[in-house]
Design a protein around this motif. Structure first.
Motif, PDB file in Angstrom:
ATOM      1  N   PHE A 188     -13.253  31.990 -13.760  1.00 19.02           N
ATOM      2  CA  PHE A 188     -13.722  31.577 -12.437  1.00 19.02           C
ATOM      3  C   PHE A 188     -14.769  32.579 -11.976  1.00 19.02           C
ATOM      4  CE2 PHE A 188     -10.294  34.509 -11.631  1.00 19.02           C
ATOM      5  CZ  PHE A 188     -10.740  35.273 -10.564  1.00 19.02           C
ATOM      6  N   SER A 189     -15.553  32.168 -11.006  1.00 21.92           N
ATOM      7  CA  SER A 189     -16.610  33.043 -10.479  1.00 21.92           C
ATOM      8  C   SER A 189     -16.654  32.890  -8.959  1.00 21.92           C
ATOM      9  CB  SER A 189     -17.985  32.663 -11.058  1.00 21.92           C
ATOM     10  OG  SER A 189     -17.978  32.819 -12.464  1.00 21.92           O
ATOM     11  N   PRO A 190     -16.860  33.971  -8.229  1.00 18.37           N
ATOM     12  CA  PRO A 190     -16.995  33.887  -6.769  1.00 18.37           C
ATOM     13  C   PRO A 190     -18.158  32.981  -6.391  1.00 18.37           C
ATOM     14  CG  PRO A 190     -16.676  36.161  -7.465  1.00 18.37           C
ATOM     15  CD  PRO A 190     -16.898  35.356  -8.713  1.00 18.37           C
ATOM     16  N   GLY A 191     -17.958  32.186  -5.348  1.00 18.03           N
ATOM     17  CA  GLY A 191     -18.992  31.278  -4.882  1.00 18.03           C
ATOM     18  C   GLY A 191     -19.047  29.972  -5.636  1.00 18.03           C
ATOM     19  N   VAL A 192     -18.265  29.829  -6.708  1.00 13.19           N
ATOM     20  CA  VAL A 192     -18.249  28.586  -7.495  1.00 13.19           C
ATOM     21  C   VAL A 192     -16.892  27.913  -7.291  1.00 13.19           C
ATOM     22  CG1 VAL A 192     -18.415  27.578  -9.802  1.00 13.19           C
ATOM     23  CG2 VAL A 192     -19.808  29.581  -9.195  1.00 13.19           C
ATOM     24  N   SER A 193     -16.923  26.635  -6.997  1.00  9.69           N
ATOM     25  CA  SER A 193     -15.683  25.935  -6.639  1.00  9.69           C
ATOM     26  C   SER A 193     -15.050  25.262  -7.847  1.00  9.69           C
ATOM     27  CB  SER A 193     -15.963  24.893  -5.546  1.00  9.69           C
ATOM     28  OG  SER A 193     -16.969  23.983  -5.980  1.00  9.69           O
ATOM     29  N   GLU A 194     -14.911  25.991  -8.945  1.00  5.92           N
ATOM     30  CA  GLU A 194     -14.180  25.455 -10.090  1.00  5.92           C
ATOM     31  C   GLU A 194     -13.519  26.609 -10.860  1.00  5.92           C
ATOM     32  OE1 GLU A 194     -17.230  23.401 -12.324  1.00  5.92           O
ATOM     33  OE2 GLU A 194     -17.285  25.036 -13.785  1.00  5.92           O
ATOM     34  N   VAL A 195     -12.369  26.272 -11.446  1.00  2.00           N
ATOM     35  CA  VAL A 195     -11.613  27.237 -12.242  1.00  2.00           C
ATOM     36  C   VAL A 195     -11.262  26.561 -13.558  1.00  2.00           C
ATOM     37  CG1 VAL A 195      -9.530  28.647 -12.399  1.00  2.00           C
ATOM     38  CG2 VAL A 195     -10.637  28.325 -10.174  1.00  2.00           C
ATOM     39  N   ARG A 196     -11.474  27.288 -14.668  1.00  2.00           N
ATOM     40  CA  ARG A 196     -11.146  26.758 -15.989  1.00  2.00           C
ATOM     41  C   ARG A 196     -10.016  27.585 -16.596  1.00  2.00           C
ATOM     42  NH1 ARG A 196     -13.842  23.590 -19.535  1.00  2.00           N
ATOM     43  NH2 ARG A 196     -15.721  23.728 -18.217  1.00  2.00           N
ATOM     44  N   ALA A 197      -8.995  26.899 -17.056  1.00  2.00           N
ATOM     45  CA  ALA A 197      -7.855  27.558 -17.693  1.00  2.00           C
ATOM     46  C   ALA A 197      -7.745  27.071 -19.129  1.00  2.00           C
ATOM     47  CB  ALA A 197      -6.566  27.256 -16.931  1.00  2.00           C
ATOM     48  N   ARG A 207      -7.117  27.969 -33.879  1.00  2.00           N
ATOM     49  CA  ARG A 207      -6.137  27.657 -32.838  1.00  2.00           C
ATOM     50  C   ARG A 207      -6.589  26.468 -31.999  1.00  2.00           C
ATOM     51  NH1 ARG A 207      -0.814  28.869 -32.095  1.00  2.00           N
ATOM     52  NH2 ARG A 207      -0.269  28.212 -29.992  1.00  2.00           N
ATOM     53  N   ARG A 208      -5.702  25.494 -31.821  1.00  2.00           N
ATOM     54  CA  ARG A 208      -5.996  24.376 -30.930  1.00  2.00           C
ATOM     55  C   ARG A 208      -5.594  24.771 -29.511  1.00  2.00           C
ATOM     56  NH1 ARG A 208      -7.454  19.433 -31.646  1.00  2.00           N
ATOM     57  NH2 ARG A 208      -7.108  19.582 -33.880  1.00  2.00           N
ATOM     58  N   THR A 209      -6.434  24.443 -28.556  1.00  2.00           N
ATOM     59  CA  THR A 209      -6.185  24.825 -27.162  1.00  2.00           C
ATOM     60  C   THR A 209      -6.265  23.605 -26.253  1.00  2.00           C
ATOM     61  OG1 THR A 209      -8.521  25.321 -26.774  1.00  2.00           O
ATOM     62  CG2 THR A 209      -7.096  27.136 -27.509  1.00  2.00           C
ATOM     63  N   LEU A 210      -5.642  23.747 -25.105  1.00  2.00           N
ATOM     64  CA  LEU A 210      -5.735  22.741 -24.050  1.00  2.00           C
ATOM     65  C   LEU A 210      -6.621  23.320 -22.955  1.00  2.00           C
ATOM     66  CD1 LEU A 210      -4.693  20.016 -22.872  1.00  2.00           C
ATOM     67  CD2 LEU A 210      -2.912  21.339 -21.724  1.00  2.00           C
ATOM     68  N   GLN A 211      -7.725  22.606 -22.670  1.00  2.00           N
ATOM     69  CA  GLN A 211      -8.684  23.059 -21.673  1.00  2.00           C
ATOM     70  C   GLN A 211      -8.420  22.317 -20.361  1.00  2.00           C
ATOM     71  OE1 GLN A 211     -11.267  25.243 -22.509  1.00  2.00           O
ATOM     72  NE2 GLN A 211     -10.722  25.390 -24.677  1.00  2.00           N
ATOM     73  N   LEU A 212      -8.276  23.067 -19.283  1.00  2.00           N
ATOM     74  CA  LEU A 212      -8.038  22.478 -17.961  1.00  2.00           C
ATOM     75  C   LEU A 212      -9.068  23.004 -16.984  1.00  2.00           C
ATOM     76  CD1 LEU A 212      -6.325  20.980 -15.805  1.00  2.00           C
ATOM     77  CD2 LEU A 212      -4.913  23.045 -15.647  1.00  2.00           C
ATOM     78  N   LEU A 213      -9.766  22.100 -16.326  1.00  2.00           N
ATOM     79  CA  LEU A 213     -10.748  22.486 -15.308  1.00  2.00           C
ATOM     80  C   LEU A 213     -10.400  21.773 -14.011  1.00  2.00           C
ATOM     81  CD1 LEU A 213     -14.494  23.065 -15.461  1.00  2.00           C
ATOM     82  CD2 LEU A 213     -13.682  21.341 -13.854  1.00  2.00           C
ATOM     83  N   VAL A 214     -10.356  22.528 -12.928  1.00  2.00           N
ATOM     84  CA  VAL A 214     -10.123  21.972 -11.597  1.00  2.00           C
ATOM     85  C   VAL A 214     -11.296  22.395 -10.715  1.00  2.00           C
ATOM     86  CG1 VAL A 214      -8.621  21.922  -9.582  1.00  2.00           C
ATOM     87  CG2 VAL A 214      -7.614  22.027 -11.867  1.00  2.00           C
ATOM     88  N   ALA A 215     -11.990  21.405 -10.159  1.00  2.00           N
ATOM     89  CA  ALA A 215     -13.136  21.669  -9.287  1.00  2.00           C
ATOM     90  C   ALA A 215     -12.936  20.921  -7.978  1.00  2.00           C
ATOM     91  CB  ALA A 215     -14.434  21.234  -9.969  1.00  2.00           C
ATOM     92  N   ASP A 216     -13.592  21.413  -6.925  1.00  2.00           N
ATOM     93  CA  ASP A 216     -13.489  20.740  -5.618  1.00  2.00           C
ATOM     94  C   ASP A 216     -14.831  20.779  -4.927  1.00  2.00           C
ATOM     95  OD1 ASP A 216     -13.544  23.070  -3.535  1.00  2.00           O
ATOM     96  OD2 ASP A 216     -12.122  23.749  -5.061  1.00  2.00           O
ATOM     97  N   SER A 217     -14.912  20.054  -3.823  1.00  2.00           N
ATOM     98  CA  SER A 217     -16.176  19.955  -3.092  1.00  2.00           C
ATOM     99  C   SER A 217     -16.312  21.017  -2.016  1.00  2.00           C
ATOM    100  CB  SER A 217     -16.281  18.565  -2.440  1.00  2.00           C
ATOM    101  OG  SER A 217     -15.176  18.338  -1.565  1.00  2.00           O
ATOM    102  N   GLY A 218     -15.482  22.052  -2.087  1.00  2.00           N
ATOM    103  CA  GLY A 218     -15.532  23.113  -1.085  1.00  2.00           C
ATOM    104  C   GLY A 218     -16.668  24.085  -1.321  1.00  2.00           C
ATOM    105  N   THR A 219     -16.621  25.193  -0.573  1.00  2.00           N
ATOM    106  CA  THR A 219     -17.726  26.161  -0.600  1.00  2.00           C
ATOM    107  C   THR A 219     -17.605  27.164  -1.731  1.00  2.00           C
ATOM    108  OG1 THR A 219     -16.498  27.557   0.957  1.00  2.00           O
ATOM    109  CG2 THR A 219     -18.047  25.968   1.885  1.00  2.00           C
ATOM    110  N   GLY A 220     -16.519  27.143  -2.484  1.00  2.00           N
ATOM    111  CA  GLY A 220     -16.389  28.058  -3.611  1.00  2.00           C
ATOM    112  C   GLY A 220     -15.403  29.180  -3.342  1.00  2.00           C
TER     113      GLY A 220
END
Length: 584
Positions: A554-563, A513-526
């Motif tokens: 995603f993980s608590p305390g980490v300021s990025e989410v991967r979809a 299966r081909r997938t589209l990977q999306l990651l959004v990160a920020d400079s906040g505290t998580g």
């Protein structure tokens, strides 16, 4: 060379009377006055009766008809002569004595004037001069009427063509594709100065515009061309309400005359998250009818579009939480300003009373019926729109399913893309249209439009709202807190001076299966330890993203989410959500 003549048709069966008339009329030649540029010679045609006169009427084209004393009762004949003259009335004179004038029911009662015996040459000359002037004036009038009719026909043809063009421009509209929108547009003239446009934005959002240009007819309707072209161009690309409003305003400011502008209501309805953003710029107050029966007015908060070069939207856009069963009503001032026979206006108070005392299912027809019965004549373009929020609502999961029922796969290599937006860009830039333009270069990517818009929009909003601005969703516990939350969001984005958001986009293969990977990160505290819905007006976003993604990490305390999203390759294959599910 024979010059123009003043033609007189004489109907007289008695040869002696006919000869006397011909001699008298010949003595009036030429017929002219000092003020006229040229003389007209008198030409007399003698006939012995009305039938003979009708036979030569078209070829002789008389300016005056004289019915001699020996013609007898000719009342019906006079009517036939007038009918034959057509648009250019021909004066009909009778010849008689004072007794004939006194007899109101006599044979000459329907004549335009009388000649008396014995004939007075000077008096007859004066009458012929006056009749010539009358004929000249009438002929000029008929010519002008003919020109006006041709101009009117040309104008109606042009307006009909223009109306067809405007109708074709609206083919991108979704007005006829959904039962959520009921509308009535009634122009005062052939063309409408009110304009209604609606389209689906990426992510299943409904964008709707109701505008009212100053004036009526063609001048007002022409403004709809730039308005609708910009609207239908920007909405499918995912531009925000504020970006669309600014572009519309700037275009109208540049192209409209200084005495024209456009009052408008522009709204963005997110049925999945059950909230609405609305900008009222100079229109009558929009009315939100709550499911419980309460009416809320959304007043104008900005000048009409096109007045100023730049829009100031700091507090002009309202954020409104919605509930199942809510209905939104929009109307132009043609409803308020409808007037009765006494000149009284229909008014907002009467309209709101009607809305409060009618069933929601019947309210639309009741409003139109009441306005039509109240007003004696339509004074302005009239528009009414009802938006039923229950009908707008779409199943979020179905959005993804529609796009997975895609066309057969095409070969596509792996690729990746990354962009970092600093504080200066984050004040105004919306990354969703940027991502759409980038993905449009790849085969079949258009089928990911709605899904990507929802996921990317939600993750970017979370990064800005909670990561950089550290806003508390607990504010959304009440309607007033909901509005305050978005007021702080707008103020925070305008004053953002530090921080960043990074977006990474790329494809990879997971098994077959081909997938589209999306990651959004920020400079906040998580991310916080607890990510869940705490009230009716918040917490829907990440749950919606989870329902559309193959996997969300995603993980608590980490300021990025991967979809991870499925790239549309295999028709009919449904996603299989995997690890790390979101809390309910």
């Amino acid at each position: 060379m024979v010059g123009p003549s003043f033609n007189i048709l004489v109907i007289e069966p008695d040869p002696l009377e006919a000869s006397d008339l011909e001699t008298v009329l010949a003595g009036c030649d030429p017929v002219a006055t000092r003020a006229e540029a040229r003389d007209l010679r008198v030409e007399v045609r003698l006939v012995d009766g009305v039938p003979s006169g009708l036979a030569v009427f078209d070829s002789f084209r008389p300016h005056v008809v004289i019915i001699g004393p020996g013609a007898g009762p000719v009342a019906q004949g006079i009517d036939r002569l007038r009918s034959r003259a057509g648009l250019e009335p021909v004066p009909i004179l009778g010849v008689g004595d004072e007794a004939a004038v006194a007899n109101t029911a006599g044979p000459f009662a329907t004549c335009d004037d009388l000649l008396f015996k014995p004939y007075n040459l000077q008096l007859i000359r004066m009458k012929l001069v006056a009749l010539r002037r009358y004929c000249s004036l009438n002929r000029a009038l008929v010519t002008q009427v003919s020109r006006m009719r041709r101009s009117q026909a040309d104008l109606l043809k042009e307006q009909a063509d223009a109306r067809e063009i405007f109708r074709n421009m609206g083919r991108e509209s979704c007005l006829e594709e959904t039962g959520a929108i009921r509308y009535h547009l009634s122009p005062r003239a052939v063309l409408n100065g009110d304009v209604l446009a609606a389209a689906w934005a990426p992510g299943g959002k409904l964008m709707l515009l109701l505008g009212d240009f100053t004036g009526h007819g063609l001048a007002a309707a022409v403004g709809a061309v730039p308005l609708t072209s910009i609207f239908y161009s920007m909405v499918p690309k995912g531009f925000t309400l504020s970006q669309i409003a600014r572009e519309l305003n700037l275009k109208l400011h540049l192209v409209l005359p200084s005495n024209m502008f456009c009052c408008a209501v522009l709204l963005e309805l997110d049925a999945c998250k059950q909230h609405m953003r609305i900008l009222n710029a100079g229109m009558p107050a929009a009315c939100l009818s709550r499911a419980g029966g309460r009416l809320e007015l959304l007043e104008s908060r900005h000048l009409p579009l096109g007045v100023m070069r730049q829009l100031t939207l700091d507090n002009a856009i309202e954020y409104v939480p919605l509930e199942r069963g809510d209905r939104l009503y929009l109307w132009s001032d043609g409803i308020h300003e409808a007037r009765s026979t006494s000149g009284e206006m229909f008014g907002e108070e009467r309209l709101l009373s009607l809305m409060a005392n009618s069933r929601p299912a019947d309210r639309f027809e009741h409003i139109l019926s009441a306005v039509n019965h109240f007003s004696v004549e339509q004074q302005d373009d009239l528009s009414l729109v009802e938006l039923c929020l229950d009908e707008v609502a779409r199943d979020p999961a179905a959005i993804g399913e529609v796009h997975r029922r895609a066309a057969p796969a095409r070969s596509l290599g792996d690729w990746s893309f990354s962009i970092t937006l600093e504080a200066e860009e984050l004040r105004d830039l919306d990354p969703v249209p940027l991502m759409h333009r980038f993905l449009s270069q790849f085969p079949d990517s258009g089928e990911l439009r709605d899904t990507l818009s929802i996921v990317l929009g939600e993750l970017c909003n979370n990064a800005i709202e909670h990561g950089l601005l550290e806003l508390d969703s607990g504010l959304k516990r009440t309607e007033s807190g909901f509005a305050e939350y978005y007021r702080r969001l707008e103020a925070g984005r305008r004053n953002l001076h530090r921080g960043w958001v990074r977006i990474e986009l790329g494809t990879s293969r997971e098994g077959e299966r081909r997938t589209l990977q999306l990651l959004v990160a920020d400079s906040g505290t998580g991310l916080p330890r607890q990510v869940e819905a705490t009230n009716a007006y918040s917490g829907r976003g990440l749950a919606l993203v989870q329902s559309l993604c193959r996997r969300l990490e995603f993980s608590p305390g980490v300021s990025e989410v991967r979809a991870v999203l499925d790239w549309p390759e295999e028709p009919g294959r449904a996603p299989s959500p995997e690890a790390n599910p979101l809390p309910a």
